[in-house]
Design a protein around this motif. Structure first.
Motif, PDB file in Angstrom:
ATOM      1  N   UNK A   1     -31.108 -10.605  31.376  1.00 42.08           N
ATOM      2  CA  UNK A   1     -32.396 -10.009  31.026  1.00 42.08           C
ATOM      3  C   UNK A   1     -32.174  -8.688  30.307  1.00 42.08           C
ATOM      4  N   UNK A   2     -32.899  -8.499  29.200  1.00 40.50           N
ATOM      5  CA  UNK A   2     -32.994  -7.207  28.522  1.00 40.50           C
ATOM      6  C   UNK A   2     -34.357  -6.593  28.816  1.00 40.50           C
ATOM      7  N   UNK A   3     -34.413  -5.265  28.733  1.00 42.77           N
ATOM      8  CA  UNK A   3     -35.695  -4.569  28.840  1.00 42.77           C
ATOM      9  C   UNK A   3     -35.851  -3.642  27.644  1.00 42.77           C
ATOM     10  N   UNK A   4     -36.995  -3.738  26.975  1.00 37.37           N
ATOM     11  CA  UNK A   4     -37.242  -2.910  25.800  1.00 37.37           C
ATOM     12  C   UNK A   4     -37.391  -1.444  26.186  1.00 37.37           C
ATOM     13  N   UNK A   5     -36.905  -0.587  25.312  1.00 36.85           N
ATOM     14  CA  UNK A   5     -37.149   0.842  25.450  1.00 36.85           C
ATOM     15  C   UNK A   5     -38.626   1.114  25.152  1.00 36.85           C
ATOM     16  N   UNK A   6     -39.158   2.249  25.599  1.00 41.19           N
ATOM     17  CA  UNK A   6     -40.584   2.545  25.375  1.00 41.19           C
ATOM     18  C   UNK A   6     -40.978   2.449  23.905  1.00 41.19           C
ATOM     19  N   UNK A   7     -42.046   1.713  23.649  1.00 45.66           N
ATOM     20  CA  UNK A   7     -42.642   1.568  22.310  1.00 45.66           C
ATOM     21  C   UNK A   7     -41.718   0.883  21.310  1.00 45.66           C
ATOM     22  N   UNK A   8     -40.733   0.133  21.788  1.00 46.13           N
ATOM     23  CA  UNK A   8     -39.775  -0.526  20.892  1.00 46.13           C
ATOM     24  C   UNK A   8     -39.910  -2.050  20.877  1.00 46.13           C
ATOM     25  N   UNK A   9     -40.860  -2.570  21.613  1.00 44.75           N
ATOM     26  CA  UNK A   9     -40.963  -4.016  21.744  1.00 44.75           C
ATOM     27  C   UNK A   9     -41.235  -4.711  20.414  1.00 44.75           C
ATOM     28  N   UNK A  10     -42.224  -4.287  19.687  1.00 43.23           N
ATOM     29  CA  UNK A  10     -42.600  -4.963  18.438  1.00 43.23           C
ATOM     30  C   UNK A  10     -41.448  -4.944  17.440  1.00 43.23           C
ATOM     31  N   UNK A  11     -40.826  -3.790  17.266  1.00 45.87           N
ATOM     32  CA  UNK A  11     -39.707  -3.685  16.329  1.00 45.87           C
ATOM     33  C   UNK A  11     -38.526  -4.523  16.801  1.00 45.87           C
ATOM     34  N   UNK A  12     -38.280  -4.540  18.108  1.00 50.20           N
ATOM     35  CA  UNK A  12     -37.171  -5.315  18.643  1.00 50.20           C
ATOM     36  C   UNK A  12     -37.366  -6.809  18.475  1.00 50.20           C
ATOM     37  N   UNK A  13     -38.570  -7.287  18.701  1.00 49.21           N
ATOM     38  CA  UNK A  13     -38.853  -8.709  18.508  1.00 49.21           C
ATOM     39  C   UNK A  13     -38.693  -9.106  17.044  1.00 49.21           C
ATOM     40  N   UNK A  14     -39.170  -8.251  16.146  1.00 50.65           N
ATOM     41  CA  UNK A  14     -39.042  -8.536  14.716  1.00 50.65           C
ATOM     42  C   UNK A  14     -37.577  -8.585  14.305  1.00 50.65           C
ATOM     43  N   UNK A  15     -36.787  -7.635  14.796  1.00 48.15           N
ATOM     44  CA  UNK A  15     -35.366  -7.599  14.453  1.00 48.15           C
ATOM     45  C   UNK A  15     -34.638  -8.830  14.988  1.00 48.15           C
ATOM     46  N   UNK A  16     -34.975  -9.247  16.190  1.00 49.91           N
ATOM     47  CA  UNK A  16     -34.329 -10.423  16.769  1.00 49.91           C
ATOM     48  C   UNK A  16     -34.663 -11.683  15.987  1.00 49.91           C
ATOM     49  N   UNK A  17     -35.921 -11.850  15.633  1.00 49.16           N
ATOM     50  CA  UNK A  17     -36.311 -13.039  14.872  1.00 49.16           C
ATOM     51  C   UNK A  17     -35.632 -13.073  13.503  1.00 49.16           C
ATOM     52  N   UNK A  18     -35.510 -11.923  12.861  1.00 48.80           N
ATOM     53  CA  UNK A  18     -34.859 -11.863  11.555  1.00 48.80           C
ATOM     54  C   UNK A  18     -33.375 -12.205  11.666  1.00 48.80           C
ATOM     55  N   UNK A  19     -32.742 -11.758  12.731  1.00 44.47           N
ATOM     56  CA  UNK A  19     -31.297 -11.949  12.891  1.00 44.47           C
ATOM     57  C   UNK A  19     -30.946 -13.233  13.632  1.00 44.47           C
ATOM     58  N   UNK A  20     -31.936 -14.023  14.016  1.00 44.35           N
ATOM     59  CA  UNK A  20     -31.682 -15.155  14.880  1.00 44.35           C
ATOM     60  C   UNK A  20     -30.657 -16.156  14.329  1.00 44.35           C
ATOM     61  N   UNK A  21     -30.648 -16.492  13.041  1.00 38.44           N
ATOM     62  CA  UNK A  21     -29.623 -17.442  12.575  1.00 38.44           C
ATOM     63  C   UNK A  21     -28.201 -16.994  12.903  1.00 38.44           C
ATOM     64  N   UNK A  22     -27.892 -15.710  12.724  1.00 38.16           N
ATOM     65  CA  UNK A  22     -26.565 -15.204  13.047  1.00 38.16           C
ATOM     66  C   UNK A  22     -26.332 -15.187  14.555  1.00 38.16           C
ATOM     67  N   UNK A  23     -27.356 -14.813  15.319  1.00 37.42           N
ATOM     68  CA  UNK A  23     -27.239 -14.810  16.781  1.00 37.42           C
ATOM     69  C   UNK A  23     -27.024 -16.236  17.286  1.00 37.42           C
ATOM     70  N   UNK A  24     -27.789 -17.164  16.749  1.00 38.39           N
ATOM     71  CA  UNK A  24     -27.666 -18.564  17.149  1.00 38.39           C
ATOM     72  C   UNK A  24     -26.264 -19.095  16.871  1.00 38.39           C
ATOM     73  N   UNK A  25     -25.703 -18.761  15.721  1.00 40.79           N
ATOM     74  CA  UNK A  25     -24.344 -19.178  15.385  1.00 40.79           C
ATOM     75  C   UNK A  25     -23.345 -18.593  16.381  1.00 40.79           C
ATOM     76  N   UNK A  26     -23.534 -17.334  16.746  1.00 41.98           N
ATOM     77  CA  UNK A  26     -22.661 -16.684  17.717  1.00 41.98           C
ATOM     78  C   UNK A  26     -22.762 -17.349  19.085  1.00 41.98           C
ATOM     79  N   UNK A  27     -23.957 -17.713  19.495  1.00 38.83           N
ATOM     80  CA  UNK A  27     -24.150 -18.383  20.770  1.00 38.83           C
ATOM     81  C   UNK A  27     -23.440 -19.733  20.805  1.00 38.83           C
ATOM     82  N   UNK A  28     -23.575 -20.485  19.713  1.00 34.49           N
ATOM     83  CA  UNK A  28     -22.928 -21.795  19.645  1.00 34.49           C
ATOM     84  C   UNK A  28     -21.415 -21.657  19.727  1.00 34.49           C
ATOM     85  N   UNK A  29     -20.858 -20.685  19.008  1.00 35.78           N
ATOM     86  CA  UNK A  29     -19.409 -20.458  19.041  1.00 35.78           C
ATOM     87  C   UNK A  29     -18.944 -20.031  20.429  1.00 35.78           C
TER      88      UNK A  29
END
Length: 210
Positions: free
Chosen positions: A7-35
């Motif tokens: 589990x991760x917990x967002x820093x104060x007022x960082x949720x929206x930016x964090x979700x956007x960053x994760x969705x943008x980077x998801x292809x690379x994260x997904x590749x890392x998870x598979x490896x």
């Protein structure tokens, strides 16, 4: 198969930016998870929490951040709240796991235990396992586990669609009785029992999946 949620917990007022960053980077994260050997990996958001559920080979071990690429993307916005292998398993009903995920729908939920109630929560769920005995259930619940992340409960369940039906009066009465008792020891973060309590909570949101 080993299940290693974290589990991760967002820093104060960082949720929206964090979700956007994760969705943008998801292809690379997904590749890392598979490896890294992750399978059936998914990320869920409720309030300021990201519940990360994944399945791995029995011999797998994970770093404290869960997945380095995921942690790198999230580091400006969130911190690890509960590391892999630190979440006690509170309940399980694995049943028959459907490899074809088109046959299931997810139920993922979160609650917060009241102070000193972890042992009672576990005791009540152990009683359900004992009542089930050695019987392997085919459904409707499948691949069902519940975890304690530092006093917060996160549940992951794959509900088999072929068992979907309108709740019977007996099931409704039983559910109300169980959930009303559970309110003695926990508070809901997700909207699972709003139909009983009349309260308003958000539904948990699927952010990304493998």
């Amino acid at each position: 198969m080993k299940r290693l949620p974290f589990v991760f917990k967002f820093k104060p007022d960082m949720k929206s930016a964090g979700l956007a960053a994760l969705c943008e980077a998801w292809p690379a994260v997904k590749d890392s998870l598979t490896k890294a050997g992750a399978d059936n990996f998914s990320v869920w958001n409720i309030q300021d929490f990201l519940f990360c559920y994944g399945e791995y080979a029995d011999e797998a071990t994970l770093p404290a951040v869960g997945n380095p690429e995921l942690a790198r993307v999230l580091s400006p916005f969130a911190e690890i709240f509960a590391a892999p292998d630190t979440l006690p398993l509170m309940y399980h009903d694995i049943g028959i796991v459907r490899e074809d995920k088109s046959l299931i729908r997810h139920r993922v939920f979160a609650t917060k235990l009241k102070d000193g109630c972890a042992a009672e929560y576990k005791r009540r769920h152990d009683a359900l396992i004992e009542a089930r005995g050695d019987k392997i259930t085919e459904g409707p619940e499948s691949n069902f586990t519940i975890w304690n992340a530092n006093g917060y409960i996160f549940g992951y369940c794959e509900l088999v669609k072929s068992y979907d039906h309108e709740m019977t009066e007996e099931e409704r009465t039983s559910t109300i009785a169980w959930e009303t008792r559970q309110l003695e020891i926990m508070d809901w973060l997700t909207d699972d029992v709003d139909w009983i309590t009349g309260e308003k909570h958000d539904a948990i949101a699927l952010v990304c999946k493998q």
